[in-house]
Each structure stands twice: as structure tokens, then as C-alpha cells.
Design a protein around this motif. Structure first.
Motif, PDB file in Angstrom:
ATOM      1  N   LYS A 212      43.610 -68.597  75.124  1.00  0.00           N
ATOM      2  CA  LYS A 212      42.252 -69.016  74.775  1.00  0.00           C
ATOM      3  C   LYS A 212      42.280 -70.175  73.764  1.00  0.00           C
ATOM      4  N   ILE A 213      41.142 -70.855  73.659  1.00  0.00           N
ATOM      5  CA  ILE A 213      40.840 -71.734  72.526  1.00  0.00           C
ATOM      6  C   ILE A 213      39.662 -71.103  71.806  1.00  0.00           C
ATOM      7  N   TYR A 214      39.799 -70.986  70.492  1.00  0.00           N
ATOM      8  CA  TYR A 214      38.835 -70.276  69.652  1.00  0.00           C
ATOM      9  C   TYR A 214      38.082 -71.263  68.768  1.00  0.00           C
ATOM     10  N   ARG A 215      36.867 -70.859  68.394  1.00  0.00           N
ATOM     11  CA  ARG A 215      36.069 -71.661  67.451  1.00  0.00           C
ATOM     12  C   ARG A 215      35.477 -70.745  66.386  1.00  0.00           C
ATOM     13  N   LEU A 216      35.667 -71.136  65.130  1.00  0.00           N
ATOM     14  CA  LEU A 216      35.112 -70.404  63.993  1.00  0.00           C
ATOM     15  C   LEU A 216      34.359 -71.365  63.087  1.00  0.00           C
ATOM     16  N   ASN A 217      33.455 -70.821  62.271  1.00  0.00           N
ATOM     17  CA  ASN A 217      32.984 -71.583  61.128  1.00  0.00           C
ATOM     18  C   ASN A 217      34.159 -71.771  60.172  1.00  0.00           C
ATOM     19  N   ASP A 218      34.054 -72.728  59.282  1.00  0.00           N
ATOM     20  CA  ASP A 218      35.207 -73.048  58.431  1.00  0.00           C
ATOM     21  C   ASP A 218      35.585 -71.916  57.476  1.00  0.00           C
ATOM     22  N   ASP A 219      34.681 -70.945  57.265  1.00  0.00           N
ATOM     23  CA  ASP A 219      35.004 -69.798  56.412  1.00  0.00           C
ATOM     24  C   ASP A 219      35.539 -68.611  57.204  1.00  0.00           C
ATOM     25  N   GLY A 220      35.705 -68.799  58.517  1.00  0.00           N
ATOM     26  CA  GLY A 220      36.229 -67.741  59.363  1.00  0.00           C
ATOM     27  C   GLY A 220      35.174 -66.897  60.059  1.00  0.00           C
ATOM     28  N   SER A 221      33.918 -67.093  59.732  1.00  0.00           N
ATOM     29  CA  SER A 221      32.856 -66.338  60.401  1.00  0.00           C
ATOM     30  C   SER A 221      32.630 -66.875  61.814  1.00  0.00           C
ATOM     31  N   ILE A 222      31.966 -66.073  62.649  1.00  0.00           N
ATOM     32  CA  ILE A 222      31.737 -66.438  64.052  1.00  0.00           C
ATOM     33  C   ILE A 222      30.464 -67.279  64.169  1.00  0.00           C
ATOM     34  N   PRO A 223      30.537 -68.465  64.747  1.00  0.00           N
ATOM     35  CA  PRO A 223      29.317 -69.254  64.962  1.00  0.00           C
ATOM     36  C   PRO A 223      28.331 -68.505  65.856  1.00  0.00           C
ATOM     37  N   LYS A 224      27.066 -68.555  65.495  1.00  0.00           N
ATOM     38  CA  LYS A 224      26.050 -67.821  66.247  1.00  0.00           C
ATOM     39  C   LYS A 224      25.892 -68.325  67.677  1.00  0.00           C
ATOM     40  N   ASP A 225      26.309 -69.575  67.929  1.00  0.00           N
ATOM     41  CA  ASP A 225      26.164 -70.123  69.279  1.00  0.00           C
ATOM     42  C   ASP A 225      27.478 -70.123  70.057  1.00  0.00           C
ATOM     43  N   ASN A 226      28.472 -69.367  69.592  1.00  0.00           N
ATOM     44  CA  ASN A 226      29.668 -69.205  70.415  1.00  0.00           C
ATOM     45  C   ASN A 226      29.293 -68.569  71.754  1.00  0.00           C
ATOM     46  N   PRO A 227      30.016 -68.889  72.822  1.00  0.00           N
ATOM     47  CA  PRO A 227      29.536 -68.519  74.161  1.00  0.00           C
ATOM     48  C   PRO A 227      29.517 -67.029  74.472  1.00  0.00           C
ATOM     49  N   PHE A 228      30.332 -66.216  73.781  1.00  0.00           N
ATOM     50  CA  PHE A 228      30.426 -64.815  74.161  1.00  0.00           C
ATOM     51  C   PHE A 228      29.988 -63.867  73.045  1.00  0.00           C
ATOM     52  N   VAL A 229      29.165 -64.359  72.128  1.00  0.00           N
ATOM     53  CA  VAL A 229      28.740 -63.512  71.004  1.00  0.00           C
ATOM     54  C   VAL A 229      27.862 -62.351  71.464  1.00  0.00           C
ATOM     55  N   ASN A 230      27.195 -62.510  72.575  1.00  0.00           N
ATOM     56  CA  ASN A 230      26.313 -61.440  73.062  1.00  0.00           C
ATOM     57  C   ASN A 230      26.968 -60.564  74.112  1.00  0.00           C
ATOM     58  N   ASN A 231      28.239 -60.816  74.381  1.00  0.00           N
ATOM     59  CA  ASN A 231      28.996 -59.969  75.287  1.00  0.00           C
ATOM     60  C   ASN A 231      29.635 -58.861  74.467  1.00  0.00           C
ATOM     61  N   LYS A 232      29.250 -57.641  74.712  1.00  0.00           N
ATOM     62  CA  LYS A 232      29.607 -56.510  73.860  1.00  0.00           C
ATOM     63  C   LYS A 232      31.107 -56.381  73.628  1.00  0.00           C
ATOM     64  N   ASN A 233      31.889 -56.551  74.660  1.00  0.00           N
ATOM     65  CA  ASN A 233      33.326 -56.281  74.555  1.00  0.00           C
ATOM     66  C   ASN A 233      34.186 -57.526  74.369  1.00  0.00           C
ATOM     67  N   ALA A 234      33.561 -58.688  74.391  1.00  0.00           N
ATOM     68  CA  ALA A 234      34.334 -59.929  74.309  1.00  0.00           C
ATOM     69  C   ALA A 234      34.845 -60.179  72.892  1.00  0.00           C
ATOM     70  N   LYS A 235      35.917 -60.964  72.810  1.00  0.00           N
ATOM     71  CA  LYS A 235      36.369 -61.506  71.536  1.00  0.00           C
ATOM     72  C   LYS A 235      35.412 -62.641  71.167  1.00  0.00           C
ATOM     73  N   LYS A 236      34.646 -62.429  70.108  1.00  0.00           N
ATOM     74  CA  LYS A 236      33.524 -63.329  69.800  1.00  0.00           C
ATOM     75  C   LYS A 236      33.959 -64.737  69.399  1.00  0.00           C
ATOM     76  N   ALA A 237      35.213 -64.895  68.987  1.00  0.00           N
ATOM     77  CA  ALA A 237      35.679 -66.212  68.544  1.00  0.00           C
ATOM     78  C   ALA A 237      36.063 -67.116  69.706  1.00  0.00           C
ATOM     79  N   ILE A 238      36.157 -66.570  70.923  1.00  0.00           N
ATOM     80  CA  ILE A 238      36.593 -67.375  72.065  1.00  0.00           C
ATOM     81  C   ILE A 238      35.577 -68.477  72.358  1.00  0.00           C
ATOM     82  N   TYR A 239      36.104 -69.679  72.551  1.00  0.00           N
ATOM     83  CA  TYR A 239      35.262 -70.815  72.946  1.00  0.00           C
ATOM     84  C   TYR A 239      35.495 -71.191  74.407  1.00  0.00           C
TER      85      TYR A 239
END
Length: 358
Positions: free
Chosen positions: A175-202
């Protein structure tokens, strides 16, 4: 008269040799300079894969202390290093390394940030740790880059588990991942609303990306990755997209057998460029200065296998032509544009060289 002619020819030959010189050695004596970055004072931080971080300043190499425990195995160890775009204000340094932290034997790729004080790492924070740990020695990734909004992107290879990890967004790796610079998950990451997904995946469906940069002319994230036997790729990374590995590929197994008959498929992004045979790409940089004349706008990609730098001449988002630079220099591991506008290249068992304008 004969002596005069001989001396004239000798010095003319020296002049021709000097004019044809392609590089100069800036940091000698490095084993595997996996990544490097420039600090505002033009000193360099250099990661050695064997678990060292070197601060090169005023011609002197000093080892940075208080590093995290690094799991060195196969292709894994201390990998990329990058500074925050606002480093002058916040002092954050980001790096990837293989870590054995957590349950299970072996290790996996980790993203950490820290600050540097008197050549010691302080304020260390793990931002992401991939699981599960595994003793497999291949495909750790792992490049780091930032976009124009200071999101941090980093890559993790499939860890040698191609038939499970890359296509499954509930699992790390491939995978390629995307985080905010403090390590938190961006609210518009593509899989944040997928219950079982790794939320950091871009993006997903990757094999082993070891080159990644923001294109300074378009602000797009570009990445290249190793194929198997053939099929190394350059991709433009887009939100939520599947890049196909191993369902589609231009490569074959190392044994010569096929694992797929498809080079494209619906719902999977095709590369903008691929190499067959493989060049084993590592390191990537856009030329974004006027130091190299008409080369401005070209993309540079290092070759581990064939030991050169490929100067990719672009027409839009396509590689129009390739020119080989620094032929037989050694295994090219990392490439960066310096603060002075020159291109610097990390070469295994040589060091870091500066590319000279031709």
C-alpha cells in the motif's frame, strides 16, 4: 617543438576529460545510503540501511544517537529520511525503518518522527507501524514524501505475501499510506468509512514502491515500484485507486512462468510507464531548477540492477524518451535535489555524488 606538441595534447586531453566528467563525490565512504535529506544549513542527514543515521556537516560525518531499535533483515533496516516542509518552524524529521515492536517474530515497516538536538534524536513518536511482523526479508518499501498540504505519504511493500496483502484493504502492506503530519488520519482518506479497512491507506495493489515524490509542476504524487521479472512501473498515485498487483502486471515469475495473463483490467490503474526487463528502480527526483538547462522538468530514476540513472524526458504524464546517465557508477539507491538546485545521488559502496551539468 615535439615536447611542446606533446604537452599541448596532454593538457587538451585533460580539459576534454574534465568537461566530460559527470559527477563529483560529495560524501565518500557510505555502504548503502538508503535515503538522505538536506537541513536548512545545507548539512545532510543520511540513513544507512544497516541501522545508522549520519549527520554530514562541513565535510565531517557524525553518527546520530538515540535511534529506535531497528530490525535489519534482507531488504529491511533503516530506510528513508525526510524533513517536514516547515522544518525551520517545527523541527520534525520523518523516517521509515523495520521494527520488531509488537507481537510476533520478525518485523515490519514503521514511520516515526523525531527532532534533532546535538546530534541526538529527541521527542521520538511512532506515527504508524505495519502488522503483522514477519521474518520474510523482502519488500519493506519504503519512501516518504509530502504533498502541498503537508500530508505525509509513505510506502510499504507487499512483504513477499503477494497473494494476500496488496489487494486486501483490511491488511497492511502493498500500500501507499497518507497521514496528517502528526500521525492522525485525514478525514478525507478514501477508506475512513470502511469499518474494517486500514484507515491510513491511500492507494493499494502495490508490490514494492522504492521511489516517491510530489511532482513540483503538478502537485501530483508520483511513485515507482519493483516488478518481478519485468514490469517495474511508474504510477501517478490517486486517492483510493487499485494499482493491480498481482492481478495485472507486465512481469513474470523469476522462474520464467506466468502468474497472470493480464496487463490491464477494469477498476485497476495502469502505469504511465513500465520497464521490461526490470531495471530495479530505487530513488526518484524531478529536476526543478535551472542548473541543468533543458533538463528542467525531467524525472530521474535510479537503477539498482543496471547501475545507472535514467533521465526520463516527459511529455505530459508520459515518458517520451529515456537517457542513461552515470553508466556503471554502482547500484543507485537514492536521489534528491539539493537546496542549491543540484541533483545528489546515493550510490551503494561509493557515497553521495553531485550530478554535474553537461
Amino acid at each position: 617543438m615535439k615536447h611542446f606538441i606533446f604537452i599541448t595534447i596532454f593538457f587538451f586531453s585533460l580539459s576534454i576529460f574534465s568537461q566530460n566528467k559527470e559527477y563529483e563525490l560529495i560524501v565518500p565512504g557510505l555502504k548503502n545510503p538508503w535515503g538522505f535529506t538536506f537541513l536548512p544549513d545545507n548539512s545532510m542527514l543520511i540513513s544507512e540501511k544497516d541501522g545508522r543515521l549520519i549527520h554530514f556537516k562541513n565535510g565531517k560525518k557524525t553518527q546520530v544517537t538515540n535511534l529506535p531499535k531497528i530490525y535489519v533483515r534482507g531488504q529491511g533496516g533503516f530506510m528513508d529520511v525526510e524533513i517536514h516542509p516547515n522544518y525551520k518552524e517545527n523541527g520534525w524529521i520523518y523516517f521509515t525503518f523495520a521494527s520488531s515492536e509488537g507481537s510476533g517474530s520478525g518485523g515490519n515497516t514503521t514511520l516515526m518522527r523525531a527532532k534533532l538536538k546535538d546530534n541526538e534524536l529527541i521527542n521520538k513518536e511512532i506515527l504508524y507501524k505495519a502488522y503483522p511482523n514477519t521474518t520474510r526479508g523482502q519488500h519493506f518499501g519504503s519512501r516518504i514524501t509530502f504533498d502541498a498540504k503537508n500530508h505525509v505519504y509513505f510506502s510499504i511493500g507487499d512483504r513477499g505475501n503477494r497473494d494476500v496483502n496488496p489487494q486486501d484493504i483490511t491488511r497492511d502492506c502493498g500500500k501507499i499510506y497518507r497521514l496528517n503530519d502528526d500521525g492522525s488520519i485525514p478525514k478525507d482518506n478514501p477508506f475512513v468509512n470502511n469499518k474494517n479497512a486500514k484507515k491510513a491507506i491511500y492507494s493499494y495493489g502495490h508490490r514494492n514502491p522504492q521511489g516517491m515524490e510530489m511532482n513540483p509542476f503538478t502537485n501530483e504524487i508520483w511513485a515507482h515500484e519493483h516488478g518481478p521479472k519485468g514490469g517495474d512501473e511508474i504510477n501517478i498515485i490517486q486517492k483510493g485507486e487499485n494499482y493491480g498487483w498481482p492481478k495485472v502486471s507486465y512481469g513474470i515469475n523469476y522462474s520464467g512462468t506466468k502468474f497472470t495473463d493480464k496487463t490491464s483490467a477494469p477498476g485497476m490503474k495502469s502505469p504511465i510507464h513500465y520497464w521490461t526487463p526490470s531495471i530495479a528502480p530505487s530513488g526518484m527526483a524531478f529536476i526543478n531548477s535551472d542548473k541543468y538547462g533543458k533538463w528542467k522538468g525531467n524525472l530521474l530514476v535510479g537503477s539498482l540492477k543496471f547501475q545507472y540513472v535514467s533521465r526520463c524526458i516527459l511529455k505530459g504524464n508520459k515518458v517520451f524518451k529515456e537517457v542513461k546517465l552515470l553508466k556503471d557508477i554502482g547500484r543507485v539507491r537514492s536521489i534528491e535535489q539539493g537546496l542549491d538546485g543540484f541533483i545528489y545521488i546515493g550510490v551503494e559502496n561509493l557515497g553521495i555524488v553531485r550530478l554535474l551539468p553537461q
